[in-house]
Design a protein around this motif. Structure first.
Motif, PDB file in Angstrom:
ATOM      1  N   LEU A 170       0.881  -1.161   0.000  1.00  0.00           N
ATOM      2  CA  LEU A 170       0.000   0.000   0.000  1.00  0.00           C
ATOM      3  C   LEU A 170       0.922   1.215   0.000  1.00  0.00           C
ATOM      4  CD1 LEU A 170      -1.318  -2.235   2.200  1.00  0.00           C
ATOM      5  CD2 LEU A 170      -3.189  -0.565   2.111  1.00  0.00           C
ATOM      6  N   LEU A 171       0.763   2.077  -0.981  1.00  0.00           N
ATOM      7  CA  LEU A 171       1.575   3.287  -1.088  1.00  0.00           C
ATOM      8  C   LEU A 171       0.677   4.472  -0.766  1.00  0.00           C
ATOM      9  CD1 LEU A 171       4.241   4.670  -1.820  1.00  0.00           C
ATOM     10  CD2 LEU A 171       3.511   4.655  -4.215  1.00  0.00           C
ATOM     11  N   ALA A 172       0.899   5.077   0.392  1.00  0.00           N
ATOM     12  CA  ALA A 172       0.000   6.111   0.904  1.00  0.00           C
ATOM     13  C   ALA A 172       0.639   7.490   0.843  1.00  0.00           C
ATOM     14  CB  ALA A 172      -0.381   5.791   2.349  1.00  0.00           C
ATOM     15  N   PHE A 173      -0.181   8.499   0.551  1.00  0.00           N
ATOM     16  CA  PHE A 173       0.310   9.872   0.437  1.00  0.00           C
ATOM     17  C   PHE A 173      -0.623  10.851   1.137  1.00  0.00           C
ATOM     18  CE2 PHE A 173       1.760   7.738  -3.403  1.00  0.00           C
ATOM     19  CZ  PHE A 173       3.054   8.193  -3.580  1.00  0.00           C
ATOM     20  N   THR A 174      -0.045  11.776   1.876  1.00  0.00           N
ATOM     21  CA  THR A 174      -0.774  12.957   2.324  1.00  0.00           C
ATOM     22  C   THR A 174       0.235  14.018   2.741  1.00  0.00           C
ATOM     23  OG1 THR A 174      -2.380  13.894   3.877  1.00  0.00           O
ATOM     24  CG2 THR A 174      -0.981  12.113   4.713  1.00  0.00           C
ATOM     25  N   LYS A 175      -0.081  15.277   2.444  1.00  0.00           N
ATOM     26  CA  LYS A 175       0.774  16.377   2.870  1.00  0.00           C
ATOM     27  C   LYS A 175       0.456  16.789   4.305  1.00  0.00           C
ATOM     28  CE  LYS A 175       1.600  19.535  -0.343  1.00  0.00           C
ATOM     29  NZ  LYS A 175       1.361  20.560  -1.395  1.00  0.00           N
ATOM     30  N   ASP A 176      -0.604  16.198   4.869  1.00  0.00           N
ATOM     31  CA  ASP A 176      -1.009  16.498   6.242  1.00  0.00           C
ATOM     32  C   ASP A 176      -0.186  15.626   7.203  1.00  0.00           C
ATOM     33  OD1 ASP A 176      -2.397  16.456   8.772  1.00  0.00           O
ATOM     34  OD2 ASP A 176      -4.140  17.303   7.756  1.00  0.00           O
ATOM     35  N   ASP A 177       0.805  16.227   7.844  1.00  0.00           N
ATOM     36  CA  ASP A 177       1.692  15.475   8.729  1.00  0.00           C
ATOM     37  C   ASP A 177       0.945  14.783   9.862  1.00  0.00           C
ATOM     38  OD1 ASP A 177       3.817  16.295   7.199  1.00  0.00           O
ATOM     39  OD2 ASP A 177       4.456  17.885   8.570  1.00  0.00           O
ATOM     40  N   GLN A 178      -0.062  15.456  10.401  1.00  0.00           N
ATOM     41  CA  GLN A 178      -0.803  14.896  11.537  1.00  0.00           C
ATOM     42  C   GLN A 178      -1.564  13.634  11.130  1.00  0.00           C
ATOM     43  OE1 GLN A 178      -3.843  17.446  13.315  1.00  0.00           O
ATOM     44  NE2 GLN A 178      -3.223  16.740  15.342  1.00  0.00           N
ATOM     45  N   LYS A 179      -2.236  13.688   9.992  1.00  0.00           N
ATOM     46  CA  LYS A 179      -2.984  12.521   9.518  1.00  0.00           C
ATOM     47  C   LYS A 179      -2.040  11.365   9.203  1.00  0.00           C
ATOM     48  CE  LYS A 179      -6.912  15.045   7.540  1.00  0.00           C
ATOM     49  NZ  LYS A 179      -7.632  15.414   6.287  1.00  0.00           N
ATOM     50  N   ARG A 180      -0.927  11.679   8.556  1.00  0.00           N
ATOM     51  CA  ARG A 180       0.035  10.639   8.186  1.00  0.00           C
ATOM     52  C   ARG A 180       0.639   9.989   9.437  1.00  0.00           C
ATOM     53  NH1 ARG A 180       2.779  13.545   5.363  1.00  0.00           N
ATOM     54  NH2 ARG A 180       4.509  13.982   6.748  1.00  0.00           N
ATOM     55  N   THR A 181       0.964  10.805  10.433  1.00  0.00           N
ATOM     56  CA  THR A 181       1.568  10.286  11.661  1.00  0.00           C
ATOM     57  C   THR A 181       0.599   9.398  12.430  1.00  0.00           C
ATOM     58  OG1 THR A 181       3.025  12.202  11.845  1.00  0.00           O
ATOM     59  CG2 THR A 181       2.657  10.915  13.841  1.00  0.00           C
ATOM     60  N   LYS A 182      -0.661   9.826  12.526  1.00  0.00           N
ATOM     61  CA  LYS A 182      -1.661   9.028  13.238  1.00  0.00           C
ATOM     62  C   LYS A 182      -1.889   7.688  12.546  1.00  0.00           C
ATOM     63  CE  LYS A 182      -4.277  12.746  15.494  1.00  0.00           C
ATOM     64  NZ  LYS A 182      -5.589  13.457  15.584  1.00  0.00           N
ATOM     65  N   ALA A 183      -1.966   7.737  11.201  1.00  0.00           N
ATOM     66  CA  ALA A 183      -2.154   6.499  10.449  1.00  0.00           C
ATOM     67  C   ALA A 183      -0.949   5.584  10.629  1.00  0.00           C
ATOM     68  CB  ALA A 183      -2.366   6.815   8.975  1.00  0.00           C
ATOM     69  N   LYS A 184       0.237   6.154  10.593  1.00  0.00           N
ATOM     70  CA  LYS A 184       1.456   5.358  10.742  1.00  0.00           C
ATOM     71  C   LYS A 184       1.491   4.659  12.096  1.00  0.00           C
ATOM     72  CE  LYS A 184       6.512   5.632  10.639  1.00  0.00           C
ATOM     73  NZ  LYS A 184       7.692   6.525  10.566  1.00  0.00           N
ATOM     74  N   HIS A 185       1.131   5.372  13.157  1.00  0.00           N
ATOM     75  CA  HIS A 185       1.148   4.776  14.492  1.00  0.00           C
ATOM     76  C   HIS A 185       0.190   3.591  14.594  1.00  0.00           C
ATOM     77  CE1 HIS A 185       2.867   8.670  16.465  1.00  0.00           C
ATOM     78  NE2 HIS A 185       3.791   7.939  15.878  1.00  0.00           N
ATOM     79  N   GLU A 186      -0.969   3.721  13.982  1.00  0.00           N
ATOM     80  CA  GLU A 186      -1.925   2.600  13.994  1.00  0.00           C
ATOM     81  C   GLU A 186      -1.412   1.425  13.174  1.00  0.00           C
ATOM     82  OE1 GLU A 186      -6.161   2.832  13.702  1.00  0.00           O
ATOM     83  OE2 GLU A 186      -6.124   5.011  14.052  1.00  0.00           O
TER      84      GLU A 186
END
Length: 284
Positions: A170-186
């Protein structure tokens, strides 16, 4: 050195996503001298071979960060795929955090949002320092669809329902650091996953065995080449696993600082054929 593993985007390829003439010459010279040259990329095999074929380069390819390994003639040597339930759960996490993603499979890469796929490539080009016009960057992005490197699909459910599909990444992209960080932690709480990145605003989600470093190590072992005699060249986060196991690690001049900190050598940038210069250093 008996083997060289080379990343593609930001490394082997210039900002036009082409292999420079100097890089082609250096690789062919290394091959002529009996050095095994392997491409190690986050791209799938099909997308990886497009610029290689254009440059008339024939190399084995470690693709999708190590999820698949193919010989120079296209024979599949190794595969580490994700099961459907894992991909579904990871997809749900990304959807919940409003993070766009593409699915990489044994039948190519897919997006369920054509325009978002275009925007994402443009964002990646901008973040890598490209000075091209937006129109030209869009042409580069659309080329992924035109060449079949990425296919548009209305809904990912069709892939889940197809028993012949194997999921690689899965190759995921977002410029929103907060959303990306939360998704990464999960995602990091899930079993058997490796989370890396090939740009500042993306996440690359693969099987834990599908990491460039592990794939390079397995490939070298198959040729009885000790890791002390393996050189790797890269620029971004998904190259770090290679840098940790190789005898000689070369960072591109345009590499992120974390990559440079693990390197024994820093070469020129991807636009200035840094790969060729690194190869000639060990050939001289």
């Amino acid at each position: 050195m008996k083997m060289i593993a080379i990343d593609m985007d930001g490394t082997l390829l210039d900002d036009e996503r082409k292999v420079t003439v100097e890089n082609v010459k250096a690789i062919k010279e290394a091959q002529k001298r009996g050095i095994e040259v392997v491409i190690a990329t986050g791209r799938d095999d099909k997308e990886a071979r497009i610029p290689l074929d254009e440059a008339k380069l024939t190399c084995p390819v470690i693709s999708v960060n190590g999820a698949e390994v193919q010989s120079a003639d296209g024979k599949v040597l190794d595969v580490y795929s994700l099961d459907n339930e894992t991909v579904k759960k990871a997809s749900e996490i990304l959807h919940r955090h409003e993070v766009y993603f593409e699915l990489y499979t044994n039948k190519g890469a897919f997006t369920d949002d054509y325009e978002k796929g275009i925007e994402t490539v443009i964002d990646v080009l901008l973040s890598s320092g490209s000075t091209d016009s937006l129109d030209h960057m869009r042409e580069i992005a659309e080329e992924r669809y035109e060449t079949g490197a990425v296919s548009h699909i209305e809904n990912y459910q069709a892939l889940f329902d197809d028993p012949t599909i194997s999921f690689y990444k899965l190759l995921a992209f977002t410029k929103d650091d907060q959303k990306r960080t939360k998704a990464k932690h999960e995602l990091e709480e899930m079993d058997h996953l490796a989370i890396s990145s090939s740009a500042s605003d993306n996440l690359e989600i693969t099987h834990c065995e599908a990491q460039k470093g592990r794939a390079v190590k397995r490939y070298a072992a198959g040729l009885d080449i000790p890791m002390e005699e393996v050189m790797v060249i890269g620029d971004n986060g998904n190259d770090l696993s290679m840098f940790k196991v190789a005898g000689h690690a070369v960072a591109m001049g345009n590499a992120i600082e974390e990559v440079k900190s693990l390197a024994q050598e820093v070469t020129d940038t991807n636009d200035n054929s840094g790969v060729a210069k690194a190869i000639y250093n060990i050939l001289s």
